[in-house]
Design a protein around this motif. Structure first.
Motif, PDB file in Angstrom:
ATOM      1  N   GLU A 109      49.513  63.816  35.010  1.00 33.32           N
ATOM      2  CA  GLU A 109      49.166  64.836  35.918  1.00 33.32           C
ATOM      3  C   GLU A 109      47.601  65.288  35.992  1.00 33.32           C
ATOM      4  N   CYS A 110      46.826  64.491  35.288  1.00 30.97           N
ATOM      5  CA  CYS A 110      45.426  64.810  35.118  1.00 30.97           C
ATOM      6  C   CYS A 110      44.551  63.702  35.361  1.00 30.97           C
ATOM      7  N   PRO A 111      44.827  62.849  36.571  1.00 30.14           N
ATOM      8  CA  PRO A 111      43.899  61.871  36.736  1.00 30.14           C
ATOM      9  C   PRO A 111      42.464  62.017  36.638  1.00 30.14           C
ATOM     10  N   GLN A 112      41.896  63.161  36.585  1.00 26.90           N
ATOM     11  CA  GLN A 112      40.477  63.456  36.683  1.00 26.90           C
ATOM     12  C   GLN A 112      40.029  63.484  35.327  1.00 26.90           C
ATOM     13  N   HIS A 113      40.952  63.302  34.201  1.00 20.57           N
ATOM     14  CA  HIS A 113      40.216  63.305  32.672  1.00 20.57           C
ATOM     15  C   HIS A 113      40.720  61.614  32.210  1.00 20.57           C
ATOM     16  N   THR A 114      39.959  61.244  31.557  1.00 20.34           N
ATOM     17  CA  THR A 114      40.404  59.999  30.534  1.00 20.34           C
ATOM     18  C   THR A 114      40.851  60.586  29.273  1.00 20.34           C
ATOM     19  N   PHE A 115      42.029  60.172  28.717  1.00 20.91           N
ATOM     20  CA  PHE A 115      42.654  60.570  27.508  1.00 20.91           C
ATOM     21  C   PHE A 115      42.722  59.405  26.342  1.00 20.91           C
ATOM     22  N   GLN A 116      42.306  59.586  25.376  1.00 23.67           N
ATOM     23  CA  GLN A 116      42.179  58.504  24.510  1.00 23.67           C
ATOM     24  C   GLN A 116      43.184  59.224  23.307  1.00 23.67           C
ATOM     25  N   VAL A 117      44.105  58.117  23.038  1.00 21.04           N
ATOM     26  CA  VAL A 117      45.115  58.577  22.107  1.00 21.04           C
ATOM     27  C   VAL A 117      45.215  57.518  20.876  1.00 21.04           C
ATOM     28  N   LEU A 118      44.963  57.994  19.679  1.00 24.53           N
ATOM     29  CA  LEU A 118      44.972  57.034  18.666  1.00 24.53           C
ATOM     30  C   LEU A 118      45.828  57.269  17.773  1.00 24.53           C
ATOM     31  N   THR A 119      46.573  56.111  17.033  1.00 21.93           N
ATOM     32  CA  THR A 119      47.370  56.347  16.136  1.00 21.93           C
ATOM     33  C   THR A 119      47.540  55.298  14.824  1.00 21.93           C
ATOM     34  N   LYS A 120      48.164  55.724  13.867  1.00 19.20           N
ATOM     35  CA  LYS A 120      48.358  54.719  12.735  1.00 19.20           C
ATOM     36  C   LYS A 120      49.965  54.395  12.770  1.00 19.20           C
ATOM     37  N   ARG A 121      50.650  54.850  13.332  1.00 22.06           N
ATOM     38  CA  ARG A 121      51.898  54.789  13.371  1.00 22.06           C
ATOM     39  C   ARG A 121      52.223  54.043  14.730  1.00 22.06           C
ATOM     40  N   TRP A 139      44.129  55.663  27.585  1.00 21.59           N
ATOM     41  CA  TRP A 139      43.665  54.604  26.666  1.00 21.59           C
ATOM     42  C   TRP A 139      44.427  54.883  25.371  1.00 21.59           C
ATOM     43  N   MET A 140      45.173  53.613  24.949  1.00 17.78           N
ATOM     44  CA  MET A 140      46.064  53.812  23.755  1.00 17.78           C
ATOM     45  C   MET A 140      45.233  52.742  22.904  1.00 17.78           C
ATOM     46  N   GLY A 141      45.235  53.515  21.340  1.00 13.55           N
ATOM     47  CA  GLY A 141      44.612  52.655  20.392  1.00 13.55           C
ATOM     48  C   GLY A 141      45.145  52.886  19.016  1.00 13.55           C
ATOM     49  N   VAL A 142      45.107  51.878  17.987  1.00 14.22           N
ATOM     50  CA  VAL A 142      45.488  51.917  17.002  1.00 14.22           C
ATOM     51  C   VAL A 142      44.371  51.905  15.810  1.00 14.22           C
ATOM     52  N   SER A 143      44.485  52.517  14.945  1.00 16.91           N
ATOM     53  CA  SER A 143      43.369  52.462  13.674  1.00 16.91           C
ATOM     54  C   SER A 143      43.801  51.209  12.764  1.00 16.91           C
ATOM     55  N   PRO A 160      52.767  49.019  27.318  1.00 16.89           N
ATOM     56  CA  PRO A 160      52.373  48.779  28.439  1.00 16.89           C
ATOM     57  C   PRO A 160      51.248  49.583  28.864  1.00 16.89           C
ATOM     58  N   ALA A 161      50.443  49.867  27.827  1.00 18.48           N
ATOM     59  CA  ALA A 161      49.213  50.719  28.055  1.00 18.48           C
ATOM     60  C   ALA A 161      48.267  49.809  28.907  1.00 18.48           C
ATOM     61  N   VAL A 162      47.550  50.719  29.792  1.00 20.56           N
ATOM     62  CA  VAL A 162      46.782  49.768  30.718  1.00 20.56           C
ATOM     63  C   VAL A 162      45.085  49.583  29.894  1.00 20.56           C
ATOM     64  N   ASP A 181      42.696  39.332  22.329  1.00 21.36           N
ATOM     65  CA  ASP A 181      42.970  38.866  23.554  1.00 21.36           C
ATOM     66  C   ASP A 181      43.379  39.893  24.657  1.00 21.36           C
ATOM     67  N   ASP A 182      44.327  41.024  24.222  1.00 24.38           N
ATOM     68  CA  ASP A 182      44.884  41.852  24.875  1.00 24.38           C
ATOM     69  C   ASP A 182      43.948  43.328  24.573  1.00 24.38           C
ATOM     70  N   ILE A 183      42.838  43.307  23.834  1.00 22.57           N
ATOM     71  CA  ILE A 183      42.267  44.341  23.559  1.00 22.57           C
ATOM     72  C   ILE A 183      40.860  44.595  24.252  1.00 22.57           C
ATOM     73  N   ASP A 184      40.602  45.807  24.827  1.00 20.61           N
ATOM     74  CA  ASP A 184      39.797  46.148  25.754  1.00 20.61           C
ATOM     75  C   ASP A 184      38.394  46.533  25.105  1.00 20.61           C
ATOM     76  N   TRP A 185      38.668  47.326  23.918  1.00 22.64           N
ATOM     77  CA  TRP A 185      37.467  48.147  23.180  1.00 22.64           C
ATOM     78  C   TRP A 185      37.746  48.075  21.668  1.00 22.64           C
ATOM     79  N   VAL A 186      36.618  47.915  21.068  1.00 25.70           N
ATOM     80  CA  VAL A 186      36.664  48.162  19.450  1.00 25.70           C
ATOM     81  C   VAL A 186      35.701  48.872  18.960  1.00 25.70           C
ATOM     82  N   ILE A 187      36.223  50.056  18.292  1.00 23.67           N
ATOM     83  CA  ILE A 187      35.252  50.977  17.631  1.00 23.67           C
ATOM     84  C   ILE A 187      35.117  50.455  16.371  1.00 23.67           C
ATOM     85  N   VAL A 188      33.925  50.643  15.696  1.00 26.40           N
ATOM     86  CA  VAL A 188      33.650  50.423  14.354  1.00 26.40           C
ATOM     87  C   VAL A 188      32.922  51.382  13.667  1.00 26.40           C
TER      88      VAL A 188
END
Length: 246
Positions: A109-121, A139-143, A160-162, A181-188
């Motif tokens: 409900e907040c399309p004006q923001h970009t949300f970054q969710v990160l999990t190890k689970r 944006w959905m990420g894993v550690s 189904p994360a975009v 192949d299906d990953i958009d971004w990598v943080i190191v």
């Protein structure tokens, strides 16, 4: 407005959950544990959620759901890039699906923001992914700290994360065959703070090459170390601040 942060790849943090538990070796020197311990005294936000041990601060495994903060982003005037639960993990087993759904509802409900969710689970993430909305601003990420947890990427890819991303921080081992192949971004980034384990330059260069080959955005956060400010965040004589092409 969310809490401003010095984390280089985001702008503000939003923590509707407090408390966590260690999940893998990447958690050994958790910065959130150290920070939470400073606010764990009587009457403070992290009371009962972290304790001092002979090895330093450690999560107790308890979590507090902060219902009053679930809809907070709806009231922020400035569109922001938001790191969700910088002090916790939204997909811990102790967190009810209904609460996770309420957080995702707010993000939808907040399309004006970009949300970054990160999990190890990643297993829990995949288990409940079908029951969550996945708008493009989430944006959905894993550690992925070393080769022992690469399977987390496969779970992420099956959601189904975009926008999907990896946080290879703290990078504590080589990652020479990442499935991007299906990953958009990598943080190191290297580990920082007391007892920080060193990150070898060849590990970073390998991930950079893999990102170039797969046309995946690459963000180099820091070399880390006990004095991370001294080590800086330049690689090959430059900074890498690439973001996903959204």
């Amino acid at each position: 407005m969310g809490m401003k942060t010095a984390i280089e790849w985001t702008e503000v943090t939003w923590n509707p959950v407090r408390g966590c538990a260690r999940e893998s070796d990447g958690c050994r020197h958790c910065y959130a544990e150290r920070m939470a311990y400073r606010f764990s005294g009587d009457g403070l936000p992290y009371q009962g959620l972290v304790k001092m041990t002979s090895q330093g601060p450690k999560w107790t495994g308890k979590v507090n759901l902060i219902h009053d903060l679930v809809e907070a982003p709806k009231h922020w005037r400035k569109p922001s890039v938001v790191f969700v639960n910088s002090m916790s993990d939204l997909f811990q087993e102790r967190i009810p699906l209904e609460f996770i759904q309420s957080v995702f509802k707010t993000m939808s409900e907040c399309p004006q923001h970009t949300f970054q969710v990160l999990t190890k689970r990643s297993e829990r993430l995949l288990k409940v992914a079908h029951a969550l909305p996945w708008p493009a601003n989430v944006w959905m990420g894993v550690s992925v700290e070393d080769s022992r947890v690469v399977d987390r990427i496969n779970a992420l890819s099956d959601t189904p994360a975009v926008v999907k991303f990896l946080s290879c921080e703290p990078l504590i081992g080589p990652l020479d065959a990442l499935p991007l192949d299906d990953i958009d971004w990598v943080i190191v980034g290297g580990e920082s703070g007391p007892g920080a384990r060193p990150m070898k330059p060849e590990w970073v260069q390998s991930i950079l090459r893999q990102c170039k080959d797969s046309e995946t955005a690459f963000f180099f956060k820091q070399w880390g170390g006990v004095r991370k400010g001294t080590a800086g965040r330049t690689l090959n004589g430059r900074t890498y601040d690439e973001m996903p092409a959204v």
